[in-house]
Scaffold this motif. Structure first.
Motif, mmCIF file in Angstrom:
data_model
loop_
_atom_site.group_PDB
_atom_site.id
_atom_site.type_symbol
_atom_site.label_atom_id
_atom_site.label_comp_id
_atom_site.label_asym_id
_atom_site.label_seq_id
_atom_site.Cartn_x
_atom_site.Cartn_y
_atom_site.Cartn_z
ATOM 1 N N SER A 10 0.837 -1.212 0.000
ATOM 2 C CA SER A 10 0.000 0.000 0.000
ATOM 3 C C SER A 10 0.867 1.254 0.000
ATOM 4 N N MET A 11 1.899 1.240 0.826
ATOM 5 C CA MET A 11 2.764 2.422 0.895
ATOM 6 C C MET A 11 3.486 2.641 -0.428
ATOM 7 N N LEU A 12 3.980 1.584 -1.029
ATOM 8 C CA LEU A 12 4.714 1.732 -2.278
ATOM 9 C C LEU A 12 3.799 2.125 -3.437
ATOM 10 N N SER A 13 2.547 1.729 -3.396
ATOM 11 C CA SER A 13 1.629 2.118 -4.473
ATOM 12 C C SER A 13 1.289 3.612 -4.395
ATOM 13 N N ALA A 14 1.369 4.192 -3.207
ATOM 14 C CA ALA A 14 1.077 5.618 -3.039
ATOM 15 C C ALA A 14 2.340 6.477 -3.037
ATOM 16 N N GLU A 15 3.497 5.834 -3.040
ATOM 17 C CA GLU A 15 4.771 6.542 -2.875
ATOM 18 C C GLU A 15 4.958 7.679 -3.872
ATOM 19 N N ARG A 16 4.824 7.392 -5.157
ATOM 20 C CA ARG A 16 5.165 8.401 -6.165
ATOM 21 C C ARG A 16 4.256 9.611 -6.087
ATOM 22 N N CYS A 17 2.952 9.401 -5.942
ATOM 23 C CA CYS A 17 2.023 10.541 -5.836
ATOM 24 C C CYS A 17 2.322 11.369 -4.586
ATOM 25 N N ALA A 18 2.551 10.689 -3.479
ATOM 26 C CA ALA A 18 2.840 11.403 -2.225
ATOM 27 C C ALA A 18 4.144 12.177 -2.329
ATOM 28 N N LEU A 19 5.180 11.539 -2.867
ATOM 29 C CA LEU A 19 6.478 12.226 -2.989
ATOM 30 C C LEU A 19 6.406 13.388 -3.965
ATOM 31 N N ASN A 20 5.741 13.204 -5.104
ATOM 32 C CA ASN A 20 5.625 14.298 -6.074
ATOM 33 C C ASN A 20 4.961 15.517 -5.443
ATOM 34 N N THR A 21 3.890 15.277 -4.713
ATOM 35 C CA THR A 21 3.179 16.388 -4.071
ATOM 36 C C THR A 21 4.038 17.042 -3.005
ATOM 37 N N LEU A 22 4.661 16.242 -2.164
ATOM 38 C CA LEU A 22 5.522 16.777 -1.103
ATOM 39 C C LEU A 22 6.710 17.540 -1.677
ATOM 40 N N GLN A 23 7.323 17.010 -2.729
ATOM 41 C CA GLN A 23 8.458 17.689 -3.356
ATOM 42 C C GLN A 23 8.026 19.027 -3.954
ATOM 43 N N HIS A 24 6.891 19.035 -4.618
ATOM 44 C CA HIS A 24 6.371 20.254 -5.243
ATOM 45 C C HIS A 24 6.082 21.328 -4.188
ATOM 46 N N LEU A 25 5.365 20.947 -3.137
ATOM 47 C CA LEU A 25 5.001 21.926 -2.101
ATOM 48 C C LEU A 25 6.217 22.391 -1.313
ATOM 49 N N SER A 26 7.144 21.498 -1.057
ATOM 50 C CA SER A 26 8.371 21.877 -0.355
ATOM 51 C C SER A 26 9.203 22.834 -1.208
ATOM 52 N N GLY A 27 9.191 22.613 -2.519
ATOM 53 C CA GLY A 27 9.885 23.532 -3.424
ATOM 54 C C GLY A 27 9.285 24.924 -3.373
ATOM 55 N N ILE A 28 7.967 25.016 -3.327
ATOM 56 C CA ILE A 28 7.291 26.311 -3.222
ATOM 57 C C ILE A 28 7.671 27.006 -1.921
ATOM 58 N N ALA A 29 7.593 26.284 -0.813
ATOM 59 C CA ALA A 29 7.924 26.877 0.492
ATOM 60 C C ALA A 29 9.372 27.344 0.527
ATOM 61 N N THR A 30 10.269 26.560 -0.052
ATOM 62 C CA THR A 30 11.691 26.905 -0.045
ATOM 63 C C THR A 30 11.964 28.147 -0.891
ATOM 64 N N LEU A 31 11.403 28.201 -2.091
ATOM 65 C CA LEU A 31 11.595 29.372 -2.949
ATOM 66 C C LEU A 31 10.965 30.611 -2.328
ATOM 67 N N THR A 32 9.795 30.450 -1.739
ATOM 68 C CA THR A 32 9.134 31.575 -1.075
ATOM 69 C C THR A 32 10.015 32.135 0.028
ATOM 70 N N ARG A 33 10.603 31.262 0.829
ATOM 71 C CA ARG A 33 11.490 31.711 1.918
ATOM 72 C C ARG A 33 12.662 32.523 1.367
ATOM 73 N N ARG A 34 13.185 32.139 0.217
ATOM 74 C CA ARG A 34 14.300 32.887 -0.386
ATOM 75 C C ARG A 34 13.854 34.305 -0.745
ATOM 76 N N TYR A 35 12.650 34.437 -1.299
ATOM 77 C CA TYR A 35 12.117 35.770 -1.625
ATOM 78 C C TYR A 35 11.884 36.590 -0.359
ATOM 79 N N VAL A 36 11.332 35.959 0.664
ATOM 80 C CA VAL A 36 11.078 36.660 1.929
ATOM 81 C C VAL A 36 12.384 37.164 2.530
#
Length: 196
Positions: A10-36
């Motif tokens: 179950s975890m491996l079947s959801a891995e890619r979707c979960a990681l893609n979303t987490l990576q995308h949102l973490s990228g937004i937060a990280t870039l935003t912090r650089r602008y701030v």
């Protein structure tokens, strides 16, 4: 580090979707912090925009807020933003702004201007906030001096990490940056399965 436990398949079947979303949102937060960090100490506030992926606006705006930005207009009906196309349809800046103000919606009326000579007519017609679009620091300083604190001023358009500090130092109240949700690189996050 985060530890998860559960059924491996179950975890491996959801891995890619979960990681893609987490990576995308973490990228937004990280870039935003650089602008701030770039505008720290200027008194200017970083705003996000509605330039988000369909269906992900709420979580992308959460990520930008986590990075230190202020959310601005979650939906079209959160405020009235008069842009050049609205003015072209109605026929004049003044008539467009007056019509929006007289509609009695209770919403803030913001007007996008890309020339200094549009500022006084927008204010005279009732604009409660200005969005100065694609103006460099020199023109923004001129706009800030002309407005003289009568309404808040937001700078927008083509703003990068290299230019945001100079723009924030002009005295504008807000800087909005669409690229924090549009162009953030995904963070490198992985998941390792440990059978023990």
């Amino acid at each position: 580090m985060v530890r998860l436990s559960g059924h491996g398949r179950s975890m491996l079947s959801a891995e890619r979707c979960a990681l893609n979303t987490l990576q995308h949102l973490s990228g937004i937060a990280t870039l935003t912090r650089r602008y701030v960090e770039e505008i720290k100490g200027t008194g200017c506030t970083l705003l996000d925009t509605r330039k988000t992926i369909p269906g992900l606006r709420v979580v992308e705006k959460y990520a930008s807020r986590t990075g230190g930005a202020t959310n601005h207009r979650m939906r079209l009906d959160d405020g009235i933003l008069i842009k050049d196309n609205h003015i072209a349809v109605v026929g004049s800046l003044e008539e467009t702004v007056r019509g929006a103000c007289e509609a009695g919606t209770g919403l803030e009326v913001q007007v996008e201007v890309d020339r200094i000579d549009q500022i006084e007519p927008a204010l005279a017609a009732g604009a409660q906030r200005l969005l100065c679009d694609n103006m460099g620091p020199e023109r923004l300083r001129e706009a800030v001096a002309l407005v003289a604190g009568r309404v808040p001023i937001e700078a927008s358009g083509g703003i990068t990490l290299d230019t945001i500090r100079a723009i924030a130092e002009t005295g504008v109240d807000f800087v909005s940056v669409g690229r924090i949700t549009q162009s953030a690189s995904a963070a490198d996050i992985g998941l390792d399965y440990d059978k023990t």
